[in-house]
Design a protein around this motif. Sequence first.
Motif, PDB file in Angstrom:
ATOM      1  N   CYS A  41     -45.198  66.421  61.144  1.00 54.17           N
ATOM      2  CA  CYS A  41     -45.255  65.262  60.321  1.00 54.17           C
ATOM      3  C   CYS A  41     -45.580  64.041  61.134  1.00 54.17           C
ATOM      4  N   GLN A  49     -38.508  67.982  53.944  1.00 54.17           N
ATOM      5  CA  GLN A  49     -39.649  68.464  54.537  1.00 54.17           C
ATOM      6  C   GLN A  49     -39.326  69.528  55.755  1.00 54.17           C
ATOM      7  N   ASP A  60     -39.939  73.215  55.207  1.00 57.07           N
ATOM      8  CA  ASP A  60     -41.290  73.787  55.388  1.00 57.07           C
ATOM      9  C   ASP A  60     -41.572  74.176  56.611  1.00 57.07           C
TER      10      ASP A  60
END
Length: 199
Positions: A154, A173, A176
Amino acid sequence: GGKRVLHIDEMQHLPQSANRDQQIRILNTIKSLVQRRENPLLLILSGTPDLADFLRTDGQVRRRCRFVEFERLQIPSDILPISCTLEDLVRLTPLRVQESVADDVAPRLIHAANNATGIAIELIWDAIDDALRAGDVELKRSHFERAYRDRISCPQSRNPFVVDNWIETDPTQILDRGRIEELTGRGTTGNGSRKGSRK
């Protein structure tokens, strides 16, 4: 001799991908493992709640199992237990960590892990690994920054260990990771610890 321990993680995937006949064979195998009188085996199966639902479909397996559910972490009630767990894990290594750093990281860690105990502990181990590989002697928030970035790729603006308004970052996130690992060939494993009170 003592008992042997077999731990199978992410066990829910096995029955999910099996037909009914295969699921019955899986349950029978579990029963045969836990009923051994010679060379007794302690079997630990970990996974999502779907795994518990599957195991409860067989009465014999259900009676022989002890089901332990890890509740989702909450802010602020779990900040101190997570901070203490972080300190406990660091004590198992050559590293040290300041209490103020543990207290600063703990709420960010809960949020970054999407309130999941297992992921929070994995992130602690990832940060410890980052510090050891760098040759550092003290665990700092920067190690969590890098561990989180390396895990999900990220940008800094979405990293809860970087930004001041970390509570506004998307905690999902982290989920993921599986897709990221398929693309990069990376994998991460982790270990568990206990909740506790600071000594």
